[in-house]
Design a protein around this motif. Structure first.
Motif, mmCIF file in Angstrom:
data_model
loop_
_atom_site.group_PDB
_atom_site.id
_atom_site.type_symbol
_atom_site.label_atom_id
_atom_site.label_comp_id
_atom_site.label_asym_id
_atom_site.label_seq_id
_atom_site.Cartn_x
_atom_site.Cartn_y
_atom_site.Cartn_z
ATOM 1 N N LEU A 2 0.807 -1.211 0.000
ATOM 2 C CA LEU A 2 0.000 0.000 0.000
ATOM 3 C C LEU A 2 0.845 1.268 0.000
ATOM 4 O O LEU A 2 0.511 2.247 -0.640
ATOM 5 C CB LEU A 2 -0.920 0.005 1.237
ATOM 6 C CG LEU A 2 -2.005 -1.072 1.258
ATOM 7 C CD1 LEU A 2 -2.796 -0.956 2.540
ATOM 8 C CD2 LEU A 2 -2.920 -0.957 0.063
ATOM 9 N N PHE A 3 1.941 1.254 0.753
ATOM 10 C CA PHE A 3 2.762 2.457 0.850
ATOM 11 C C PHE A 3 4.190 2.216 0.393
ATOM 12 O O PHE A 3 5.082 2.974 0.742
ATOM 13 C CB PHE A 3 2.793 2.967 2.294
ATOM 14 C CG PHE A 3 1.454 3.323 2.836
ATOM 15 C CD1 PHE A 3 0.754 4.398 2.329
ATOM 16 C CD2 PHE A 3 0.889 2.576 3.838
ATOM 17 C CE1 PHE A 3 -0.488 4.718 2.829
ATOM 18 C CE2 PHE A 3 -0.354 2.889 4.340
ATOM 19 C CZ PHE A 3 -1.042 3.965 3.836
ATOM 20 N N ASN B 269 -9.884 -6.347 -0.295
ATOM 21 C CA ASN B 269 -8.627 -5.646 -0.017
ATOM 22 C C ASN B 269 -8.518 -5.220 1.441
ATOM 23 O O ASN B 269 -7.440 -5.286 2.046
ATOM 24 C CB ASN B 269 -8.508 -4.412 -0.920
ATOM 25 C CG ASN B 269 -8.243 -4.763 -2.366
ATOM 26 O OD1 ASN B 269 -7.931 -5.905 -2.693
ATOM 27 N ND2 ASN B 269 -8.356 -3.774 -3.232
ATOM 28 N N GLU C 29 -7.682 5.556 6.828
ATOM 29 C CA GLU C 29 -6.595 5.477 5.845
ATOM 30 C C GLU C 29 -6.434 4.054 5.317
ATOM 31 O O GLU C 29 -6.236 3.842 4.123
ATOM 32 C CB GLU C 29 -5.291 5.962 6.469
ATOM 33 C CG GLU C 29 -4.131 5.993 5.490
ATOM 34 C CD GLU C 29 -2.924 6.734 6.031
ATOM 35 O OE1 GLU C 29 -1.984 6.983 5.256
ATOM 36 O OE2 GLU C 29 -2.915 7.077 7.225
ATOM 37 N N THR C 30 -6.525 3.067 6.205
ATOM 38 C CA THR C 30 -6.412 1.677 5.776
ATOM 39 C C THR C 30 -7.534 1.320 4.817
ATOM 40 O O THR C 30 -7.312 0.692 3.773
ATOM 41 C CB THR C 30 -6.446 0.736 6.998
ATOM 42 O OG1 THR C 30 -5.420 1.110 7.918
ATOM 43 C CG2 THR C 30 -6.244 -0.711 6.573
ATOM 44 N N ASN D 9 -7.162 3.118 1.395
ATOM 45 C CA ASN D 9 -6.170 2.466 0.549
ATOM 46 C C ASN D 9 -6.723 1.204 -0.085
ATOM 47 O O ASN D 9 -6.426 0.891 -1.238
ATOM 48 C CB ASN D 9 -4.910 2.159 1.349
ATOM 49 C CG ASN D 9 -3.960 3.332 1.378
ATOM 50 O OD1 ASN D 9 -3.363 3.679 0.375
ATOM 51 N ND2 ASN D 9 -3.838 3.961 2.537
ATOM 52 N N GLN E 59 -6.854 0.687 -4.095
ATOM 53 C CA GLN E 59 -6.242 -0.477 -4.721
ATOM 54 C C GLN E 59 -7.246 -1.347 -5.447
ATOM 55 O O GLN E 59 -6.878 -2.212 -6.239
ATOM 56 C CB GLN E 59 -5.502 -1.288 -3.671
ATOM 57 C CG GLN E 59 -4.406 -0.507 -2.971
ATOM 58 C CD GLN E 59 -3.019 -0.978 -3.328
ATOM 59 O OE1 GLN E 59 -2.779 -2.164 -3.354
ATOM 60 N NE2 GLN E 59 -2.127 -0.055 -3.612
ATOM 61 N N HIS F 97 -1.393 1.005 -7.875
ATOM 62 C CA HIS F 97 -0.551 2.153 -7.550
ATOM 63 C C HIS F 97 -1.337 3.359 -7.028
ATOM 64 O O HIS F 97 -0.755 4.416 -6.804
ATOM 65 C CB HIS F 97 0.255 2.560 -8.787
ATOM 66 C CG HIS F 97 1.125 1.462 -9.307
ATOM 67 N ND1 HIS F 97 2.248 1.017 -8.645
ATOM 68 C CD2 HIS F 97 1.013 0.686 -10.415
ATOM 69 C CE1 HIS F 97 2.796 0.029 -9.324
ATOM 70 N NE2 HIS F 97 2.066 -0.192 -10.397
ATOM 71 N N THR F 98 -2.639 3.191 -6.834
ATOM 72 C CA THR F 98 -3.452 4.278 -6.292
ATOM 73 C C THR F 98 -3.562 4.110 -4.782
ATOM 74 O O THR F 98 -3.899 3.033 -4.296
ATOM 75 C CB THR F 98 -4.848 4.280 -6.935
ATOM 76 O OG1 THR F 98 -4.723 4.636 -8.315
ATOM 77 C CG2 THR F 98 -5.766 5.268 -6.250
ATOM 78 N N SER F 99 -3.262 5.171 -4.045
ATOM 79 C CA SER F 99 -3.288 5.069 -2.589
ATOM 80 C C SER F 99 -3.686 6.414 -1.984
ATOM 81 O O SER F 99 -3.675 7.445 -2.650
ATOM 82 C CB SER F 99 -1.924 4.633 -2.046
ATOM 83 O OG SER F 99 -0.911 5.537 -2.438
ATOM 84 N N ARG G 106 8.218 -2.927 1.667
ATOM 85 C CA ARG G 106 6.797 -3.236 1.554
ATOM 86 C C ARG G 106 6.444 -4.221 2.661
ATOM 87 O O ARG G 106 7.318 -4.882 3.234
ATOM 88 C CB ARG G 106 6.454 -3.832 0.185
ATOM 89 C CG ARG G 106 7.146 -5.156 -0.118
ATOM 90 C CD ARG G 106 6.703 -5.709 -1.475
ATOM 91 N NE ARG G 106 7.481 -6.861 -1.882
ATOM 92 C CZ ARG G 106 7.217 -8.111 -1.526
ATOM 93 N NH1 ARG G 106 6.204 -8.354 -0.729
ATOM 94 N NH2 ARG G 106 7.963 -9.111 -1.954
#
Length: 700
Positions: free
Chosen positions: A8-9, A71, A210-211, A214, A218, A223-225, A251
């Protein structure tokens, strides 16, 4: 394995920053874990941005909500060791409502799931701590499924307890194999499991949002977060501090922190001791500070633990990729430092002792990143540093040395500046398009060679590997499309998309609360011939042998990537190609007998074994025997290869190996593919079968 959820990050949490002050986190009451009004506002803005700007158009229906839920569950419980099957079934029954709620900005369901998750974690950790009081028995035949990412959810508390009994036994055996006694094992595992529960209790409502956000991003593509205000602040700090730290991108993978790649010129890469796929299981501060177990930590927490001021020492306890889950570990000592442009600068040398072509001189230019000193350029510095400027000078130096051909080595080059990829291509073609960029609305921009003329018109080869990505793929793809040179090596990474950072506050005028940012995929690269570099990457003209399955690496290994597509080709010259079939035949004859390639293939076979494993034996004698078998295969192949080079190998189990001897080993192994690329180009030169080149002289 659900790899995309576990990174994710990854791109944002490069360990490149110096230490800053962080408040000590505190436990958060369950009663405080509910969404606030600003979370609804953030979700509505995200919906709007995704619908308007994302390359893959958002359709927020029940099917898409199912992707988000999958996800989210994978982000919270990647190894399926907390939730039960009936929990998941209950979540899934409400997918239609979830889709409707999200369209209106409601995220209460995400918090409902998290509160249950937190209670499940507390229960299982209590059970694990009770197990530590019991004796360990590693003599029975039993297996632990350490990768349950695709396994069925447990159907009962008893089944979940059985999973945890095996997990605790495996954790204890791994530490036993690392040389710890029973008392030390129990103490380390007690801290590990208590730490897991503590970190979950410290999740704030912003962390929960935030979790979930994300997981939402995804579901569009990998690559989108989303970055909350605090994550955005950390990201800004990393950018301001000029890449100061250890120089590694990490990661999360289940309970492990995995090295995704090292940054050229950084302490991790320069040490040669930290590699892609290695797992960091402990972190210690200074030369003799205690190493703290970080298994099961959140990625951000591991990042905070490793970061620190320039010039200070950090020690990492690493489980190498090649040893699998059974260990043993090794310690890596690094001095945090600033990564400077000159450390990433292109370098050149000449290979003039090729056994297949005596007297032929092949120049080599190694480019580890597509760099450009934008700050110096903005300040009006005329001779600011850039990849293209450096390579231009290196070509002139090599030309003075009388080279017969040139290899551009892009192995491990993860990309960088698109401007530099375009300009570098221009050194080898007279004029024309280099890459097409299509945005989410279908608008097409063409990046062209910015300067007419050719700097180098001789025989050319581009060496790539599975980690050559983004700007590397643009450059290699353009050279291939023009028929300007040979592409040699492995299929590249397949990263053909463009991301941008979008401030959510832009869409809420007058807002006094920082809503965070989106890292958004908003465009895609297309080659001159119309094919995308996305997913497929660049397929070499001549493949070098590898036992690795390309579907298990790069963009192809991610869940839900954007597909490969093709648009109209652009008009461009295509020069007469090399006699590729004959070059392939000659290369195949060599590599079939080459101890270096035999070693690389043997290593890949071992790594593939490890990657394919989803369970390990809990019988100590079996685990030790399997570790020894793999070590023996790797060492025998390495020793056979090094013997042909006259290099005395360093034993794998040597505690304090000679650094100079290790460097000789690394250099010899690194040269295997490069020397074969040079031989291939030399074959073309000696057979007078090289590309018909533009009639242009060397120029400055």
């Amino acid at each position: 394995m659900r790899l995309s959820v576990r990174i994710l990050f990854a791109a944002l949490l490069a360990l490149l920053v110096a230490g800053t002050g962080f408040a000590q986190p505190r436990d958060v009451a369950l009663a405080d874990l509910f969404p606030e009004q600003r979370h609804a506002k953030m979700m509505l803005v995200m919906n709007n941005v995704f619908e308007r700007y994302h390359y893959r158009k958002l359709v927020l229906d029940e099917q898409f909500a199912a992707h988000i839920l999958d996800n989210y569950l994978a982000a919270l419980d990647p190894n399926r060791s907390f939730f039960l099957a009936h929990d998941v079934e209950r979540f899934e029954r409400n997918l239609g409502r979830l889709a409707d709620d999200l369209r209106h900005g409601y995220v209460a369901a995400a918090f409902d799931v998290f509160r249950l998750y937190r209670m499940r974690v507390e229960h299982q950790v209590d059970y694990a701590l009770k197990l530590l009081a019991q004796p360990f028995d590693f003599s029975t035949e039993e297996y632990y499924a350490f990768d349950r990412s695709e396994a069925p959810w447990a159907t009962s508390d008893e089944e979940l307890d059985q999973i945890w009994r095996q997990r605790v036994k495996n954790d204890a055996l791994s530490l036993r194999l690392a040389g710890k006694d029973d008392e030390a094992i129990r103490e380390q595992l007690r801290k590990r499991y208590e730490g897991l529960a503590r970190r979950v209790r410290q999740f704030t409502n912003d962390d929960v949002f935030e979790t979930f956000a994300n997981a939402y991003g995804q579901a569009l593509e990998p690559h989108t977060s989303f970055m909350s205000a605090s994550t955005s602040e950390n990201f800004d700090i990393s950018m301001r501090l000029s890449l100061e730290g250890i120089g590694a991108v990490l990661r999360a993978d289940n309970d492990m922190t995995v090295v995704q790649r090292t940054i050229p010129g950084g302490p991790a890469g320069e040490s040669g001791k930290l590699h892609s796929g290695d797992r960091i299981v402990g972190v210690g501060e200074g030369d003799d500070g205690p190493i703290e177990d970080v298994v099961g930590w959140r990625l951000q927490d591991v990042v905070d633990k490793i970061r620190g001021p320039k010039g200070t020492v950090v020690r990492l306890q690493v489980l190498p990729r090649a040893v699998g889950a059974e260990g043993p570990t090794r310690n890596v000592k690094l001095v945090r430092n600033e990564i400077k442009l000159e450390d990433q600068a292109a370098q050149a040398r000449v290979l003039d002792d090729l056994d297949n072509a005596p007297g032929v001189r092949i120049g080599v230019i190694e480019i580890s990143a597509f760099y450009r000193d934008f700050q110096a350029e903005a300040n009006g510095v005329k001779d600011f540093r850039s990849t293209t400027r450096d390579v231009r000078h290196l070509i002139a130096d090599l030309d003075e040395q009388g080279i017969d051909g040139l290899v551009i080595d892009l192995r491990g080059n993860g990309g960088g500046s698109l401007t530099e990829a375009t300009a570098l291509t221009g050194l080898f073609i007279d004029k024309g398009p280099v890459v097409q960029v299509r945005d989410s609305s279908g608008r097409l921009e063409v990046e062209k060679d910015p300067e007419a003329g050719v700097v180098y018109s001789g025989p050319l080869a581009i060496l790539v590997d599975r980690d050559s990505a983004s700007a590397s793929e643009i450059f290699a793809g353009a050279i291939q499309d023009y028929g300007r040179g040979l592409v040699i090596g492995e299929p590249t990474f397949g990263k053909g998309t463009v991301q941008t950072l979008i401030e959510l506050n832009r869409f809420v005028p007058g807002g006094d609360v920082d809503l965070g940012r989106l890292r958004l995929t908003m465009a895609q690269f297309y080659r001159v011939d119309g094919g995308s570099t996305q997913l497929r990457g660049v397929e070499p003209d001549i493949l070098l042998p590898s036992a690795d399955d390309v579907t298990e690496h790069g963009e192809r290994s991610l869940e839900n990537p954007l597909p490969w597509t093709k648009i109209a080709a652009l008009d461009h010259p295509h020069l007469t190609a090399f006699g590729i079939e004959e070059l392939r035949r000659l290369s195949a004859q060599r590599v079939a007998k080459d101890p270096g390639f035999q070693m690389l293939v043997a290593r890949d076979n071992i790594l593939n074994e490890i990657n394919d494993e989803t369970r390990v034996s809990l019988k100590e004698s079996d685990r030790r025997a399997e570790t020894k078998r793999r070590e023996r295969v790797l060492e025998d192949q390495k020793n056979a290869f090094l013997g042909t080079r006259g290099i005395t190998p360093v034993p794998l189990d040597e505690d304090n190996p000679d650094e100079e001897a290790l460097e000789k080993e690394r250099d010899a192994i690194d040269a295997i593919q490069l020397e074969e690329a040079a031989r291939i180009l030399a074959d073309a030169v000696t057979a007078d079968n090289q590309v018909q080149r533009p009639r242009a002289a060397m120029s400055n």
